[in-house]
Design an enzyme around this catalytic site. Structure first.
Site, PDB file in Angstrom:
ATOM      1  N   SER A 188      26.091  39.450  44.592  1.00 14.62           N
ATOM      2  CA  SER A 188      27.081  40.290  43.916  1.00 14.62           C
ATOM      3  C   SER A 188      26.451  41.186  42.865  1.00 14.62           C
ATOM      4  CB  SER A 188      28.184  39.408  43.341  1.00 14.62           C
ATOM      5  OG  SER A 188      29.215  40.203  42.814  1.00 14.62           O
ATOM      6  N   HIS A 189      26.833  40.993  41.598  1.00 11.09           N
ATOM      7  CA  HIS A 189      26.389  41.870  40.521  1.00 11.09           C
ATOM      8  C   HIS A 189      25.093  41.394  39.867  1.00 11.09           C
ATOM      9  CE1 HIS A 189      29.068  38.692  39.389  1.00 11.09           C
ATOM     10  NE2 HIS A 189      28.408  38.620  38.251  1.00 11.09           N
ATOM     11  N   ASP A 197      27.601  44.372  45.615  1.00 14.18           N
ATOM     12  CA  ASP A 197      28.127  44.243  46.981  1.00 14.18           C
ATOM     13  C   ASP A 197      29.448  44.987  47.179  1.00 14.18           C
ATOM     14  OD1 ASP A 197      29.417  42.434  45.288  1.00 14.18           O
ATOM     15  OD2 ASP A 197      29.896  41.083  46.941  1.00 14.18           O
ATOM     16  N   LYS A 203      38.166  41.243  47.191  1.00 17.20           N
ATOM     17  CA  LYS A 203      38.454  42.357  46.305  1.00 17.20           C
ATOM     18  C   LYS A 203      37.699  43.572  46.826  1.00 17.20           C
ATOM     19  CE  LYS A 203      35.190  40.322  43.071  1.00 17.20           C
ATOM     20  NZ  LYS A 203      35.208  38.962  42.576  1.00 17.20           N
ATOM     21  N   ASP A 234      32.484  44.904  45.721  1.00 19.10           N
ATOM     22  CA  ASP A 234      33.850  44.388  45.610  1.00 19.10           C
ATOM     23  C   ASP A 234      34.452  44.588  44.213  1.00 19.10           C
ATOM     24  OD1 ASP A 234      32.219  42.495  44.466  1.00 19.10           O
ATOM     25  OD2 ASP A 234      33.017  40.786  45.599  1.00 19.10           O
ATOM     26  N   ARG A 235      33.611  44.914  43.214  1.00 19.17           N
ATOM     27  CA  ARG A 235      34.157  45.135  41.862  1.00 19.17           C
ATOM     28  C   ARG A 235      34.290  46.619  41.563  1.00 19.17           C
ATOM     29  NH1 ARG A 235      31.466  40.791  37.694  1.00 19.17           N
ATOM     30  NH2 ARG A 235      32.085  38.963  38.884  1.00 19.17           N
ATOM     31  N   ASP A 255      30.026  47.332  41.933  1.00 20.69           N
ATOM     32  CA  ASP A 255      28.912  46.402  41.732  1.00 20.69           C
ATOM     33  C   ASP A 255      28.019  46.305  42.961  1.00 20.69           C
ATOM     34  OD1 ASP A 255      30.589  44.944  43.429  1.00 20.69           O
ATOM     35  OD2 ASP A 255      29.980  43.032  42.539  1.00 20.69           O
TER      36      ASP A 255
HETATM   37  C1  G1P Z   1      32.947  35.675  38.009  1.00 20.41           C
HETATM   38  C2  G1P Z   1      34.285  36.242  37.576  1.00 20.41           C
HETATM   39  C3  G1P Z   1      35.354  35.836  38.549  1.00 20.41           C
HETATM   40  C4  G1P Z   1      34.955  36.288  39.953  1.00 20.41           C
HETATM   41  C5  G1P Z   1      33.569  35.759  40.290  1.00 20.41           C
HETATM   42  C6  G1P Z   1      33.077  36.326  41.614  1.00 20.41           C
HETATM   43  O1  G1P Z   1      33.018  34.281  38.054  1.00 20.41           O
HETATM   44  O2  G1P Z   1      34.615  35.823  36.277  1.00 20.41           O
HETATM   45  O3  G1P Z   1      36.572  36.400  38.181  1.00 20.41           O
HETATM   46  O4  G1P Z   1      35.866  35.823  40.900  1.00 20.41           O
HETATM   47  O5  G1P Z   1      32.642  36.158  39.294  1.00 20.41           O
HETATM   48  O6  G1P Z   1      32.963  37.720  41.588  1.00 20.41           O
HETATM   49  P1  G1P Z   1      32.519  33.328  36.852  1.00 20.41           P
HETATM   50  O7  G1P Z   1      31.075  33.713  36.593  1.00 20.41           O
HETATM   51  O8  G1P Z   1      33.374  33.659  35.685  1.00 20.41           O
HETATM   52  O9  G1P Z   1      32.703  31.946  37.380  1.00 20.41           O
HETATM   53 ZN    ZN Z   2      30.541  41.550  43.821  1.00 22.31          ZN
END
Ligand code: G1P
Ligand code: ZN
Length: 545
Positions: free
Chosen positions: A114-115, A281, A378, A283-284, A279
């Site tokens: 992801s990010h 991948d 998302k 999705d954000r 981000d």
């Molecule tokens: C974080 C975000 C959460 C999201 C997840 C995956 O998780 O806070 O809302 O669903 O990334 O993108 P966290 O690191 O808080 O567990």
């Molecule tokens: Zn992501």
């Protein structure tokens, strides 16, 4: 085909998938047999492997193509009929969700952290999505994990060459067909069904300059085709649009800290009317107007209030859902619209059940995640297009949309303070202490209010009745404000403490304060109560949203 069984000296003991799959450092993934073990456990667990179709792709980070090669060779050895992957192996999480659904695949394997930063010194990840296109439910990820702990080896086709990902077409790997498609096309077609591209195109060709930051991650090719190709925005609208294995050394997380270049274009400059970033991948999303940052909780509320302006949602919404730490801005809109609003634990999989059951149409999280029933993840670019659709119809600025929204519904001042990479013991010590204190806190004074409820959020899924506990410590105050503490489930270094602060001001109140000022007394009170600064040793949060 020469299928071989490779024996493991001993099973890996650290392959427990978190809320977003198995996420570890790239160097850990480079350990011999590490990736293969997790894929083996996955292919032994998910139903329908023999003769089934699997969607595979990723966000282009270091290790992406190589992992696709491994998965194809293991898929061949496990009797899958078809792997659908993409040119360059580039596939955003939302586009993967759509492909799984539209091709009737048994599952998808998305290669992404992801990010989190990428590259040899960054992170890598493997996420398993089910046939509905959404993150695999806990029953599946638990079963995969159980399988990893007793694995004695894995099966792979040793002879197969790595698939050629440079061109579209079909390749045969033994009995397996590897189908390489353009990963952007199907997704773009889906967006064209949901939004009015003529209206948005007219806006972008008028005096309405926009900037989009792909952060050298997966959305570059998607955004270029959508915004500059189909919608006619000028070349250069998409910044950092070429996916790089290390995201150019950046941290592909679209928030005010990591996407500050984009944010500053809008918040400090006066050229652009609209800005957005996605981000790693895809999705954000982060949405920024001229001198106007839109916090993600408000963004969900605005989309809910204006949904009918988009052709794909013209018939209205069945309901909406938000994660618990997300502000209640959407709840107020839902109440006025007379539709249900659900409050779920953090993580997209909880929305999946509600979407599959047709109970909700839109959903979102405060962590820059927004989505709808068009897929089961998302979707960053979808949110960007949704905002552009609203702006194209309403013909006003982002700041005017927000001001009008608060005038109608009141404003939920909101902020999230993240303390990243703190020693795990300090984080758990702080958290457990507050948790133990909770029963004694009810009725106590806090930031000039009284604590009405103090609990650890639990959720009973209204569709399947399952109970999820331990989802975050809440202090609900007598005036409707609240403070929530959670430990992140996605970090890879130490622990991350998230503190969520929220305070509601009705439409008659002061709607134009700085959120940090409006929330100042809550910020001070929770620091004193939970001893955040002294216990973490940090004078201030790493990231303030
Ligand atoms: C974080 C975000 C959460 C999201 C997840 C995956 O998780 O806070 O809302 O669903 O990334 O993108 P966290 O690191 O808080 O567990
Ligand atoms: Zn992501």
């Amino acid at each position: 085909m020469s299928v071989q069984h490779i024996s493991l000296a001993q099973p890996f003991s650290d392959q427990k998938p978190g809320t977003s799959g198995l996420r570890k450092s790239s160097s850990q993934f480079a350990t011999p047999d590490y990736l293969e073990s997790f894929i083996e456990a996955t292919l032994r667990t998910i139903p329908g492997v023999a003769g089934g179709t699997l969607v595979v792709g990723g966000d282009g980070r270091y290790g992406n193509s190589q992992a696709i090669g491994v998965i194809c060779r293991m898929a061949a050895a496990h009797g899958l009929a078809r792997v659908i992957t993409t040119t360059g192996g580039i596939l955003s999480t939302p586009a993967a969700s759509h492909l799984i659904r539209s091709h009737g695949a048994i599952a998808g394997i998305i290669l992404s952290a992801s990010h989190n930063p990428g590259g040899p010194d960054g992170d890598f990840g493997v996420k398993v999505n089910g046939a509905n296109g959404g993150p695999a439910p806990e029953s599946i990820t638990d079963a995969i994990y159980a399988e990893t702990t007793r694995l004695d080896g894995y099966r792979i086709d040793m002879d197969a060459p790595p698939p050629n990902l440079s061109v579209c077409g079909e390749q045969q790997l033994g009995e397996l067909v590897v189908q390489v498609i353009d990963g952007v096309e199907d997704y773009v077609a889906l967006m064209q069904r949901l939004f009015d591209f003529d209206q948005i195109g007219a806006l972008l060709r008028s005096d309405f300059p926009i900037a989009f930051d792909a952060m050298h991650a997966v959305t570059g090719p998607y955004a270029s085709r959508l915004l500059e190709g189909l919608l006619g925005a000028p070349a250069g609208t998409v910044r950092n649009g070429i996916p790089l294995e290390d995201f150019g050394g950046g941290h592909p997380d679209p928030n005010l800290t990591y996407a500050h270049e984009l944010a500053s274009l809008l918040l400090d400059g006066d050229h652009y009317s609209f800005g957005a970033a996605c981000d790693g991948d895809g999705d954000r999303n982060m949405i920024v107007g001229r001198s106007c940052f839109v916090n993600p909780s408000d963004s969900l509320a605005v989309l809910t209030a204006n949904a009918r302006l988009a052709p794909g949602y013209a018939d209205g919404l069945a309901g909406v859902a938000r994660s618990m730490p997300t502000s209640a801005a959407t709840d107020v809109v839902a109440q006025q619209l007379g539709i249900p609003c659900y409050e779920t634990p953090t993580g997209w999989k909880f929305f999946g059940n509600l979407l599959d059951a047709g109970r909700i149409t839109l959903c979102g999280e405060e962590s820059f995640g927004t989505g709808s029933n068009h897929i089961r993840e998302k979707d960053g670019l979808w949110a960007v297009l949704f905002w552009l659709q609203i702006l194209a119809v309403r013909k006003c600025s982002v700041a005017e949309i927000m001001a009008e929204h608060w005038n109608r519904f009141g404003r939920h001042y909101y902020s999230r303070h993240d303390y990243e990479a703190i020693p795990s013991e300090a984080a758990h010590g702080l958290y457990n202490r507050l948790k133990e204190m909770q029963p004694s806190l009810v009725g106590q004074a806090f930031a000039g209010r009284i604590i009405a409820t103090a609990d650890d959020f639990a959720y009973t899924d209204p569709v399947d009745g399952s109970l999820t506990t331990g989802q975050g410590l809440r202090l609900l105050l007598d005036d409707g404000s609240r403070v929530v503490l959670r430990l992140s489930g996605t970090g890879t270094q130490g622990a991350t403490l998230r503190v969520y602060l929220e305070s509601y001001v009705p439409a008659s109140g002061d709607l134009h304060q700085d959120p940090q000022t409006a929330l100042a007394s809550l910020i001070t009170a929770i620091d004193q109560l939970a001893e955040i600064r002294s216990r973490t040793g940090m004078g201030q949060p790493t990231v303030i949203t």
